[in-house]
Write an enzyme that holds these catalytic residues in place. Structure first.
Site, short mmCIF file in Angstrom:
data_model
loop_
_atom_site.label_atom_id
_atom_site.label_comp_id
_atom_site.label_asym_id
_atom_site.label_seq_id
_atom_site.Cartn_x
_atom_site.Cartn_y
_atom_site.Cartn_z
CB CYS A 161 9.74 6.36 -6.04
SG CYS A 161 7.92 5.89 -5.88
N1 CO8 Z 1 -7.48 -0.39 6.58
C1 CO8 Z 1 -7.58 -1.25 7.80
N2 CO8 Z 1 -6.82 -2.23 7.69
C2 CO8 Z 1 -6.15 -2.42 6.74
C3 CO8 Z 1 -6.10 -1.73 5.53
C4 CO8 Z 1 -6.96 -0.54 5.65
N3 CO8 Z 1 -6.72 0.45 4.52
N4 CO8 Z 1 -5.09 -2.20 4.79
C5 CO8 Z 1 -4.79 -3.22 5.30
N5 CO8 Z 1 -5.22 -3.51 6.45
C6 CO8 Z 1 -4.77 -4.63 7.35
C7 CO8 Z 1 -4.40 -5.73 6.70
O1 CO8 Z 1 -5.54 -6.62 6.22
C8 CO8 Z 1 -3.68 -6.37 7.85
O2 CO8 Z 1 -4.40 -7.20 8.64
P1 CO8 Z 1 -3.90 -8.69 9.26
O3 CO8 Z 1 -2.92 -8.23 10.30
O4 CO8 Z 1 -5.26 -9.19 9.88
O5 CO8 Z 1 -3.60 -9.40 8.20
C9 CO8 Z 1 -3.21 -5.41 8.67
O6 CO8 Z 1 -3.82 -4.05 8.34
C10 CO8 Z 1 -1.59 -5.11 8.32
O7 CO8 Z 1 -1.44 -4.97 6.89
P2 CO8 Z 1 0.04 -4.75 6.20
O8 CO8 Z 1 0.98 -5.62 6.59
O9 CO8 Z 1 -0.25 -4.67 4.62
O10 CO8 Z 1 0.28 -3.10 6.80
P3 CO8 Z 1 1.78 -2.56 6.78
O11 CO8 Z 1 1.94 -2.17 8.32
O12 CO8 Z 1 2.75 -3.38 6.16
O13 CO8 Z 1 1.51 -1.28 5.92
C11 CO8 Z 1 2.23 -0.24 3.85
C12 CO8 Z 1 1.03 -1.21 4.56
C13 CO8 Z 1 1.53 1.20 4.40
C14 CO8 Z 1 1.75 -0.33 2.34
C15 CO8 Z 1 3.44 -0.42 4.35
O14 CO8 Z 1 3.77 -1.52 4.05
C16 CO8 Z 1 4.32 0.40 3.36
O15 CO8 Z 1 4.40 1.53 3.11
N6 CO8 Z 1 5.47 -0.11 2.68
C17 CO8 Z 1 6.61 0.60 1.90
C18 CO8 Z 1 5.76 0.49 0.61
C19 CO8 Z 1 6.49 1.61 -0.43
O16 CO8 Z 1 7.62 2.33 -0.01
N7 CO8 Z 1 6.52 1.37 -1.51
C20 CO8 Z 1 7.01 2.24 -2.54
C21 CO8 Z 1 5.84 2.36 -3.45
S1 CO8 Z 1 5.92 3.78 -4.44
C22 CO8 Z 1 6.81 3.56 -5.91
O17 CO8 Z 1 7.92 3.10 -6.03
C23 CO8 Z 1 6.37 4.32 -7.19
C24 CO8 Z 1 5.62 3.43 -8.04
C25 CO8 Z 1 5.06 4.36 -8.98
C26 CO8 Z 1 3.87 4.93 -8.58
C27 CO8 Z 1 2.78 4.95 -9.35
C28 CO8 Z 1 1.50 5.67 -9.04
C29 CO8 Z 1 0.29 4.87 -8.53
#
Ligand code: CO8
Length: 386
Positions: A161
């Site tokens: 990214c």
């Molecule tokens: N619907 C409903 N509930 C869900 C879902 C869903 N889709 N997904 C997860 N949940 C539930 C989980 O099961 C969990 O439930 P419980 O509390 O009962 O265990 C609850 O929701 C909370 O889950 P999370 O802790 O996973 O949720 P977060 O609040 O942390 O949100 C995110 C998840 C949105 C992924 C967040 O953590 C985030 O954005 N983090 C930063 C990530 C980031 O910046 N990554 C960068 C990656 S990009 C990059 O570097 C480029 C890579 C190359 C790209 C390649 C292309 C493919």
């Protein structure tokens, strides 16, 4: 009088290509949940016997609340929403045809070249900086160079990214070494490396291409002029965002036929991440990078008009801006495009810059900042010239 030494290089144009198909959260979730129902029905006996856990449904409310994403653009929609496939349908093209990644980059490049009224002959080099290259070689950048009719040289680079910020820094180096202008493009087909069957990340990414043209700042500018006051890069190894797809995949099996890396069900050949850990690690890394970079240039954070940040997660950007500014940033100060585009990897900060810079007056300062897998982060501090 300017408090900065004259910048030797400037950005003179940006370009954007947005794919024609959009998928809303509701459409994506409907397809995902239909897949979940089918999976749980097909595997009812195993679930009943406690051998596997039933899959849980996704929800639009969760997606918007956790990420700020409402929709995403993709190169192909039907294959993603087809629950028997859940991947874009992208037909293989003969070698004689322009590859898809090059095609979208060329569209963004033409947009930028039009904006600055530049011809192929005006550009000396092309950098293709992106997270996922369609193939190893010949370089996608060389294909883009040929399609545009640019002489000189071209090469690919990948810093996930943060690729655009690293690409700008690389372009500066090339111009300082003698090139007049560098075209830096960021084609991202993230939907092809996303596991649409994984509830934790099926909503995260979208497809797009962006372009930036860099120019030596010693004559009249070709287009609008954004002086580059400074660039700074940072990397720190982490497995928390990873994709194991690669040319060794088909050699990795100890027994049986070599796996076809394109069809192997192993999901670590697609994007995977520990989203919470990424959030926790990257926010301090990026806010510190921006703060020290601004400090070293003598720019007070409150005098920065805009932060064009990487677009991965809304809360993440709010945290970073708050740490740098010491207060909440307004939407004008830290614009959001991920609501419509989702995470477009290296292109995100450039889309934000492209769409939210028209109101700058001469002397206004802004920060472009990309960050992501590696971990990697890069900041580019720019000032609008007269
Ligand atoms: N619907 C409903 N509930 C869900 C879902 C869903 N889709 N997904 C997860 N949940 C539930 C989980 O099961 C969990 O439930 P419980 O509390 O009962 O265990 C609850 O929701 C909370 O889950 P999370 O802790 O996973 O949720 P977060 O609040 O942390 O949100 C995110 C998840 C949105 C992924 C967040 O953590 C985030 O954005 N983090 C930063 C990530 C980031 O910046 N990554 C960068 C990656 S990009 C990059 O570097 C480029 C890579 C190359 C790209 C390649 C292309 C493919």
């Amino acid at each position: 009088m300017s408090q900065f030494p004259a910048a030797d290089i400037r950005i003179v144009a940006t370009g954007l290509y947005t794919p024609p198909h959009a998928i809303s959260n509701d459409e994506l979730v409907a397809a995902f949940n239909a897949y979940v129902v089918k999976f749980n029905e097909d595997n009812a006996a195993k679930i009943e016997a406690g051998e596997i856990d039933p899959l849980q449904p996704s929800s639009s409310e969760f997606i918007e609340k956790a990420s700020g994403i409402k929709s995403r653009y993709v190169v192909e929609k039907d294959g993603i929403l087809d629950i028997d496939r859940m991947a874009p349908r992208v037909a293989a093209r003969p070698n004689e045809e322009l590859s898809l990644l090059a095609e979208i980059a060329v569209a963004a490049a033409r947009d930028a070249m039009r904006a600055a009224d530049l011809k192929p002959v005006d550009i000396d080099g092309v950098i293709c900086a992106a997270s996922n290259m369609q193939r190893a070689y010949p370089a996608i950048a060389v294909e883009i160079q040929a399609a545009l009719g640019i002489e000189g040289f071209a090469f690919d680079m990948n810093v996930a990214c943060a690729s655009a910020a690293f690409g700008i820094e690389t372009g500066l180096g090339l111009i300082r070494a003698g090139a007049r202008r560098i075209l830096m493009v960021n084609p991202e087909i993230c939907s092809a490396h996303l596991n649409f069957r994984n509830r934790d990340c099926h909503f995260i990414f979208g497809d797009v291409a962006t372009a930036v043209i860099l120019e030596r700042a010693d004559g009249a500018p070709s287009g609008e002029a954004w002086e580059i006051l400074g660039t700074r890069l940072k990397t720190q190894f982490s497995n928390n965002i990873r994709n194991n797809f690669g040319f060794l995949n088909h050699c990795e099996r100890e027994t049986g036929a070599p796996a076809d890396p394109q069809t192997d069900p192993a999901t670590d050949k697609l994007f995977m991440q520990e989203g919470r850990k990424v959030f926790k690690d990257v926010v301090p890394m990026v806010s510190e990078l921006i703060s020290t970079h601004l400090g070293d240039l003598g720019v007070a954070p409150e005098t920065v008009k805009r932060f064009w940040l990487h677009q991965a997660n809304l809360a993440m950007n709010e945290f970073i801006a708050r740490k740098v500014l010491g207060r909440d940033a307004t939407r004008e100060e830290a614009p959001v495009i991920l609501d419509a585009y989702a995470n477009t990897s290296s292109a995100g900060s450039i889309i934000a810059f492209h769409k939210h810079k028209a109101d700058f007056a001469a002397g206004d300062i802004g920060v472009i900042c990309g960050f992501g897998a590696g971990y990697s982060a890069g900041s580019v501090i720019v000032r609008k010239a007269a």
